[in-house]
Motif scaffolding. Structure first.
Motif, PDB file in Angstrom:
ATOM      1  N   UNK A 115      47.543 107.345  32.169  1.00  0.00           N
ATOM      2  CA  UNK A 115      47.277 108.712  31.724  1.00  0.00           C
ATOM      3  C   UNK A 115      48.461 109.631  31.940  1.00  0.00           C
ATOM      4  N   UNK A 116      49.663 109.061  31.925  1.00  0.00           N
ATOM      5  CA  UNK A 116      50.906 109.814  32.088  1.00  0.00           C
ATOM      6  C   UNK A 116      50.988 110.905  31.021  1.00  0.00           C
ATOM      7  N   UNK A 117      51.183 112.140  31.451  1.00  0.00           N
ATOM      8  CA  UNK A 117      51.421 113.236  30.524  1.00  0.00           C
ATOM      9  C   UNK A 117      50.295 113.566  29.586  1.00  0.00           C
ATOM     10  N   UNK A 118      49.095 113.060  29.851  1.00  0.00           N
ATOM     11  CA  UNK A 118      47.982 113.241  28.906  1.00  0.00           C
ATOM     12  C   UNK A 118      47.601 114.711  28.750  1.00  0.00           C
ATOM     13  N   UNK A 119      47.845 115.498  29.788  1.00  0.00           N
ATOM     14  CA  UNK A 119      47.525 116.923  29.716  1.00  0.00           C
ATOM     15  C   UNK A 119      48.744 117.787  29.363  1.00  0.00           C
ATOM     16  N   UNK A 120      49.850 117.143  29.087  1.00  0.00           N
ATOM     17  CA  UNK A 120      51.023 117.884  28.648  1.00  0.00           C
ATOM     18  C   UNK A 120      50.790 118.501  27.277  1.00  0.00           C
ATOM     19  N   UNK A 134      51.710 115.309  20.704  1.00  0.00           N
ATOM     20  CA  UNK A 134      52.148 114.475  21.821  1.00  0.00           C
ATOM     21  C   UNK A 134      51.719 115.106  23.141  1.00  0.00           C
ATOM     22  N   UNK A 135      51.652 114.247  24.172  1.00  0.00           N
ATOM     23  CA  UNK A 135      51.628 114.715  25.542  1.00  0.00           C
ATOM     24  C   UNK A 135      53.050 114.771  26.057  1.00  0.00           C
ATOM     25  N   UNK A 136      53.217 114.810  27.381  1.00  0.00           N
ATOM     26  CA  UNK A 136      54.549 114.897  27.971  1.00  0.00           C
ATOM     27  C   UNK A 136      55.373 113.661  27.648  1.00  0.00           C
TER      28      UNK A 136
END
Length: 348
Positions: free
Chosen positions: A135-140, A320-322
């Motif tokens: 879930x890397x950067x999913x909230x970016x 995109x996310x982060x």
């Protein structure tokens, strides 16, 4: 403690060290007027330069998220509830970020109620992967953002969402930037052999912090008997692609290592169905995954293995996310595809 644990968790004297993405401690209290959790953090909280890597966690009370925070001190006490009237409640403590960033621990549950573990769910799934699974950067909000645990959230990864939809207990064994023949590299001439999954799959995680015993998570042998999954979802190859590119020779090397890793996974999980997926952040190695699975299946006679090749994320439509990673929209779409595939092959 009368609790249920999920994921890579180690009892090492000081407390229950929660190592992996979505590592979870769950319990039910009856007749309680208060529940407070005494938490510990590793040394990331002592270094201001490591602010992006602080431990992030959630607490769910009767299914509702009541805490989403990051630890900023070595010891913190978090109040779940504290009132005059006794109540029964279900409580889940969930680590939201991966082992490579930090560790956290539950030292004590302070309550005047009776504690009992949450029940097991009818299905068990292990997800083995990289940053997509974490879930890397999913909230970016855009690809311009870089990594921080403030936007990494395992609860919003396709893995967690799939397990929730299938009413399954899940273990997430995932490491951002890692591959099977090369971790992520921004220079295709330089192979990254430091960030490979294989050395850590049979351990409790990857992290240099030493626990009370003096051991690191990556030195502690994993007890595979503690969690025997019905399904394993293997999502690896995205980081290898950064080195393999379009090279046929490197692609073949990847396929060889993929097939070898399947043997390792099968050794520890003799009864699991295995689902191999790839493609959401690049489809260049999709044919080599199919080739690896075909070769492995012919050589071993293993027919409990399936392939789901994915299309690359549609950033023009979904964003995109982060760091160009899948955002919440893309993770939900991926969860739907994986959920449908498991349901389909479960019925066959």
């Amino acid at each position: 403690m009368q609790i249920k644990t999920l994921g890579h968790i180690v009892d090492d004297g000081e407390g229950l060290w929660m190592i992996s993405s979505a590592a979870e401690i769950g319990f039910r209290v009856t007749g309680a007027t208060k529940v407070k959790l005494e938490l510990l953090a590793d040394d990331t909280v002592l270094d201001p330069e490591k602010e992006p890597y602080l431990p992030r966690f959630a607490i769910r009370l009767d299914g509702k998220k009541v805490v989403d925070a990051r630890l900023t001190a070595k010891e913190e006490t978090v109040t779940v509830f504290d009132g005059a009237e006794a109540r029964d409640a279900e409580i889940r403590l969930i680590k939201l970020n991966e082992s490579t960033s930090n560790l956290m621990a539950l030292r004590k549950i302070d309550t005047d109620g009776k504690i009992s573990p949450l029940p097991e769910k009818p299905m068990k799934i292990e997800f083995i992967g990289d940053s997509i699974t974490c879930g890397y950067g999913v909230e970016g909000k855009s690809e311009a953002e870089t990594f921080t645990t403030a936007t990494e959230n395992a609860e919003k990864s396709y893995a967690y969402l799939t397990a929730e939809e299938l009413n399954a207990d899940a273990v997430m064994t995932c490491f951002s930037g890692h591959g099977l023949i090369s971790g992520y590299t921004d220079n295709p001439a330089v192979r990254n052999e430091a960030d490979l999954v294989q050395p850590f799959y049979e351990k409790e995680g990857r992290n240099d912090f030493r626990l009370a015993s003096g051991k690191r998570a990556e030195e502690i042998e994993r007890d595979f008997s503690a969690f025997q999954p019905d399904w394993i979802v293997l999502n690896l190859g995205t980081n290898d692609l950064s080195w393999c590119g379009t090279s046929p020779e490197r692609g073949l090397l990847f396929a060889e290592q993929y097939a070898a890793f399947l043997k390792t996974v099968r050794k520890h999980n003799p009864k699991a169905e295995i689902l191999c997926i790839l493609g959401v952040m690049g489809t260049g190695l999709n044919p080599m995954v199919q080739q690896a699975v075909n070769h492995y299946s012919r050589e071993t006679g293993d027919r409990s293995i399936h392939v789901l090749m994915l299309e690359e994320q549609n950033a023009a439509r979904d964003g995109y996310g982060a760091d160009y990673h899948p955002n919440e929209i893309t993770q939900r779409l991926l969860a739907g595809k994986v959920t449908d595939a498991i349901r389909q092959w479960t019925r066959q």
